[in-house]
Write a protein that holds these residues in place. Structure first.
Motif, PDB file in Angstrom:
ATOM      1  N   GLN A   5       4.181 -14.208 -13.272  1.00  0.00           N
ATOM      2  CA  GLN A   5       3.521 -13.595 -12.123  1.00  0.00           C
ATOM      3  C   GLN A   5       4.554 -12.894 -11.247  1.00  0.00           C
ATOM      4  O   GLN A   5       5.428 -13.533 -10.689  1.00  0.00           O
ATOM      5  N   SER A   6       4.425 -11.593 -11.160  1.00  0.00           N
ATOM      6  CA  SER A   6       5.316 -10.844 -10.289  1.00  0.00           C
ATOM      7  C   SER A   6       4.666 -10.714  -8.914  1.00  0.00           C
ATOM      8  O   SER A   6       3.519 -11.110  -8.710  1.00  0.00           O
ATOM      9  N   ALA A   7       5.422 -10.181  -7.998  1.00  0.00           N
ATOM     10  CA  ALA A   7       4.885  -9.960  -6.656  1.00  0.00           C
ATOM     11  C   ALA A   7       3.705  -8.993  -6.704  1.00  0.00           C
ATOM     12  O   ALA A   7       2.743  -9.133  -5.935  1.00  0.00           O
ATOM     13  N   GLN A   8       3.757  -8.031  -7.616  1.00  0.00           N
ATOM     14  CA  GLN A   8       2.642  -7.082  -7.758  1.00  0.00           C
ATOM     15  C   GLN A   8       1.379  -7.782  -8.248  1.00  0.00           C
ATOM     16  O   GLN A   8       0.283  -7.465  -7.797  1.00  0.00           O
ATOM     17  N   ASP A   9       1.546  -8.716  -9.169  1.00  0.00           N
ATOM     18  CA  ASP A   9       0.379  -9.460  -9.678  1.00  0.00           C
ATOM     19  C   ASP A   9      -0.275 -10.269  -8.570  1.00  0.00           C
ATOM     20  O   ASP A   9      -1.501 -10.307  -8.457  1.00  0.00           O
ATOM     21  N   VAL A  10       0.552 -10.921  -7.758  1.00  0.00           N
ATOM     22  CA  VAL A  10       0.018 -11.726  -6.658  1.00  0.00           C
ATOM     23  C   VAL A  10      -0.664 -10.824  -5.632  1.00  0.00           C
ATOM     24  O   VAL A  10      -1.739 -11.149  -5.123  1.00  0.00           O
ATOM     25  N   ALA A  11      -0.069  -9.672  -5.342  1.00  0.00           N
ATOM     26  CA  ALA A  11      -0.675  -8.732  -4.391  1.00  0.00           C
ATOM     27  C   ALA A  11      -2.011  -8.208  -4.923  1.00  0.00           C
ATOM     28  O   ALA A  11      -2.987  -8.103  -4.175  1.00  0.00           O
ATOM     29  N   MET A  16      -7.976  -8.426  -4.746  1.00  0.00           N
ATOM     30  CA  MET A  16      -9.232  -8.692  -5.433  1.00  0.00           C
ATOM     31  C   MET A  16     -10.010  -9.797  -4.723  1.00  0.00           C
ATOM     32  O   MET A  16     -11.230  -9.692  -4.544  1.00  0.00           O
ATOM     33  N   VAL A  17      -9.314 -10.842  -4.307  1.00  0.00           N
ATOM     34  CA  VAL A  17      -9.980 -11.945  -3.604  1.00  0.00           C
ATOM     35  C   VAL A  17     -10.579 -11.457  -2.288  1.00  0.00           C
ATOM     36  O   VAL A  17     -11.708 -11.810  -1.938  1.00  0.00           O
ATOM     37  N   SER A  18      -9.841 -10.625  -1.562  1.00  0.00           N
ATOM     38  CA  SER A  18     -10.371 -10.128  -0.283  1.00  0.00           C
ATOM     39  C   SER A  18     -11.602  -9.250  -0.497  1.00  0.00           C
ATOM     40  O   SER A  18     -12.559  -9.324   0.283  1.00  0.00           O
ATOM     41  N   VAL A  19     -11.607  -8.447  -1.547  1.00  0.00           N
ATOM     42  CA  VAL A  19     -12.776  -7.610  -1.847  1.00  0.00           C
ATOM     43  C   VAL A  19     -13.967  -8.485  -2.239  1.00  0.00           C
ATOM     44  O   VAL A  19     -15.104  -8.228  -1.811  1.00  0.00           O
ATOM     45  N   ALA A  69       1.640 -19.903  -5.944  1.00  0.00           N
ATOM     46  CA  ALA A  69       2.596 -18.944  -6.496  1.00  0.00           C
ATOM     47  C   ALA A  69       3.623 -18.544  -5.434  1.00  0.00           C
ATOM     48  O   ALA A  69       4.810 -18.424  -5.724  1.00  0.00           O
ATOM     49  N   ARG A  70       3.175 -18.364  -4.219  1.00  0.00           N
ATOM     50  CA  ARG A  70       4.105 -18.008  -3.135  1.00  0.00           C
ATOM     51  C   ARG A  70       5.007 -19.173  -2.765  1.00  0.00           C
ATOM     52  O   ARG A  70       6.168 -18.984  -2.410  1.00  0.00           O
ATOM     53  N   GLN A  71       4.482 -20.406  -2.827  1.00  0.00           N
ATOM     54  CA  GLN A  71       5.310 -21.579  -2.559  1.00  0.00           C
ATOM     55  C   GLN A  71       6.389 -21.737  -3.624  1.00  0.00           C
ATOM     56  O   GLN A  71       7.518 -22.092  -3.323  1.00  0.00           O
ATOM     57  N   ALA A  72       6.037 -21.459  -4.869  1.00  0.00           N
ATOM     58  CA  ALA A  72       7.003 -21.560  -5.963  1.00  0.00           C
ATOM     59  C   ALA A  72       8.106 -20.508  -5.804  1.00  0.00           C
ATOM     60  O   ALA A  72       9.253 -20.748  -6.176  1.00  0.00           O
TER      61      ALA A  72
END
Length: 75
Positions: A5-11, A16-19, A69-72
């Protein structure tokens, strides 16, 4: 980020979640108004509620995954 998971994948996942959250609320409100105006039975309102809850639970699970993912990435 976690493996694969890259930063782009998380973004992308965050967007998608916000939409999904915004779309779910808007569609749920519209269906409730339309259902009331059309005189649909209450069981249809319950169906709309359960569908909205399913989408919001999906979003909550994904928010948790994003948080992990951000915590990791920090550690």
């Amino acid at each position: 980020m976690t493996e694969g998971q890259s930063a782009q994948d998380v973004a992308r996942k965050s967007r998608m979640v916000s939409v999904v959250i915004a779309g779910t609320i808007l569609i749920w409100l519209a269906l409730n108004v339309i259902g009331k105006m059309a005189g649909l039975p209450g069981r249809f309102a319950l169906l709309f509620d359960f569908a909205a809850m399913a989408a919001l639970i999906w979003a909550l699970v994904n928010i948790y995954q994003i948080w992990r993912a951000r915590q990791a990435d920090k550690g």
